[in-house]
Motif scaffolding. Structure first.
Motif: not given
Ligand code: SF4
Length: 488
Positions: A135-141, A155-160, A264-270, A310-319
């Motif tokens: 049984r494999a359970l995903e833990t990212d919300l 989405h590669i950063v925000t899957p839901a 680029s991914g979530t608009g956070q500094k870190l 690519c560092i998989r930030c997802g910015a190109c998807l959002n744009a």
């Protein structure tokens, strides 16, 4: 909403896109969220005075890394092994899955907790584990939600991204027998309560890798929820799966990439957590699987090579206006949006995914936001060229015929004018047809035929030019060179 019809064997973009068009609520919610994120993240990045310089530097480091991939991967392996990790190589998803199953067998694993990893989506690892009773359970919300819903990430950063708080409340009520709520805090409490137990019970944790550092043999994993930290540290076995392009030459460059990725991914500094895994502690087991799975095909094509930056930030998807309208499932495979359109054809083959590069208006927004300056629009054009010139072209015989007729008409001014007259008359009389053009298919269902104006641009131009040439010259006013040319 379901992800039925989604499959991993290919990406017939237009068919999936039409499914998206039939779900206006779902695609609208996703589009609005993506646009909001894009605007917010853009403001954050533009507030950094040396943002462009960072992008240039990151591009240069990645270019060096990809051009020296063979050496850097060997250096990474040597240093990682020196710190007690076991490094395994996999040429494709099947071999990587075999490695995981061997580890499962060796350590008698029954349950797995997984932190977010797109590369394990490529491998369909959860299904493979389920097939041997693990049984494999995903833990990212977000991943947890789409797994509970039996869907795929959008989405590669925000899957839901496509699920509202109400959707999540209904999902928890149905799958976890929790009382319905749409309050964000209560929903995260429910998820945390259910997931907490799982970390302690799991025999193995599986993670992806954001960066592999050649000079130290360490891996870096970033996240915001704390789930990755628990997944890789609570169970006694940790398996990290990475695409081979994840390696960078030195830990010295890590801060640069962390700054770019979070903004680029979530608009956070870190991001809230940055984990650096330097080898293994006594009593624990640490495996790193390095996966090719088609990446060598990208390396072989000089015009496409930079997509490995690519560092998989997802910015190109959002744009991307196309992604915002169609959502992630339309792309038919793991990577949606512009980055999906340029890497999927290499990873699954042009025959299955050759239509993806056409899923773009070539507006250039993706290239502008990419933190590592991948020239996505040019790569799209290059792949389109390859798609139409490949031995098994992606176009249907009818489409080929239409384009042939188009190029014949365009090759002579007289034929062009005649063709335009036929189109104008055709559009004008289409409304008198006994059937509505909407019946032509999903494309026409959502679109109206345009009103045809009473004159063409060419006649307007001639008329206007003649008019302007008759106007008396105003002293001191410069004449318009365009109209001068027309009247001449
Ligand atoms: S292509 Fe660029 S913008 Fe798109 S996900 Fe990759 S790094 Fe981010």
């Amino acid at each position: 909403m379901t992800s039925q019809g989604l499959h991993l064997s290919g990406a017939p973009f237009l068919r999936q896109e039409n499914k998206g068009l039939a779900e206006p609520h779902g695609s609208r919610a996703l589009g609005e969220s993506a646009e909001r994120s894009s605007k917010h993240n853009r403001q954050v990045t533009l507030s950094v005075p040396y943002w462009e310089q960072w992008r240039e530097e990151a591009h240069a480091v990645k270019r060096f890394a990809i051009h020296h991939l063979d050496q850097l991967l060997v250096e990474f392996e040597r240093n990682a092994v020196g710190r007690g990790a076991t490094v395994l190589w996999a040429k494709d998803a099947e071999e990587a899955n075999r490695h995981v199953l061997d580890i499962v067998q060796k350590h008698q694993v029954k349950t797995v907790v997984k932190s977010k990893s797109m590369v394990t989506e490529e491998m369909e690892l959860n299904h493979v584990l389920a097939s041997v009773g693990v049984r494999a359970l995903e833990t990212d919300l977000g991943e947890y939600l789409v797994q509970l819903a039996g869907q795929r990430p959008v989405h590669i950063v925000t899957p839901a991204l496509h699920l509202s708080a109400e959707d999540v409340g209904r999902l928890f009520a149905e799958k976890l027998n929790e009382p319905f709520t749409s309050e964000h805090e209560k929903l995260t409490d429910i998820a945390r309560r259910h997931l907490r137990e799982e970390y302690l019970r799991a025999d193995m944790g599986i993670s992806g890798v954001n960066f592999a550092l050649a000079d130290t043999g360490s891996i870096c994993i970033i996240e915001n929820e704390g789930n990755a930290g628990l997944s890789i540290s609570a169970p006694p076995v940790h398996v990290a799966v990475m695409g081979m392009e994840k390696v960078i030459p030195s830990i010295r460059y890590l801060p640069l990439f962390l700054n770019l990725l979070a903004r680029s991914g979530t608009g956070q500094k870190l991001t809230t957590y940055t984990h650096l895994v330097h080898g293994v502690t006594p009593g624990r087991h640490f495996y790193i699987i390095i996966l090719d799975n088609g990446r060598s095909n990208v390396l072989r094509d000089p015009a496409s090579r930079s997509s490995l930056f690519c560092i998989r930030c997802g910015a190109c998807l959002n744009a991307c206006p196309v992604y915002r309208r169609t959502g992630g499932w339309a792309y038919g495979w793991v990577y949606p949006g512009p980055i999906g359109a340029i890497i999927t054809p290499h990873l699954v083959g042009m025959e299955d995914a050759g239509k993806l590069p056409f899923a773009s208006s070539l507006c250039g927004a993706c290239g502008e936001v990419c933190p590592v300056k991948i020239d996505i629009p040019h790569q799209l054009v290059h792949l389109r060229y390859r798609a139409v010139n490949s031995p098994s072209p992606v176009r249907s015989p009818l489409e080929r015929l239409v384009w042939k007729a188009w190029s014949w008409a365009m090759a002579s001014p007289l034929r062009y004018r005649l063709a335009m007259s036929v189109v104008r008359w055709g559009v004008r009389f289409a409304k008198y047809l006994p059937w509505h053009p909407a019946q032509l298919g999903a494309w026409t269902r959502g679109r109206e035929l345009p009103e045809v104006p009473g004159y063409t641009f060419r006649s307007w131009w001639r008329h206007r030019g003649a008019e302007l040439s008759r106007e008396p010259a105003t002293p001191g006013k410069k004449s318009n060179p365009v109209t001068q040319e027309v009247s001449a």
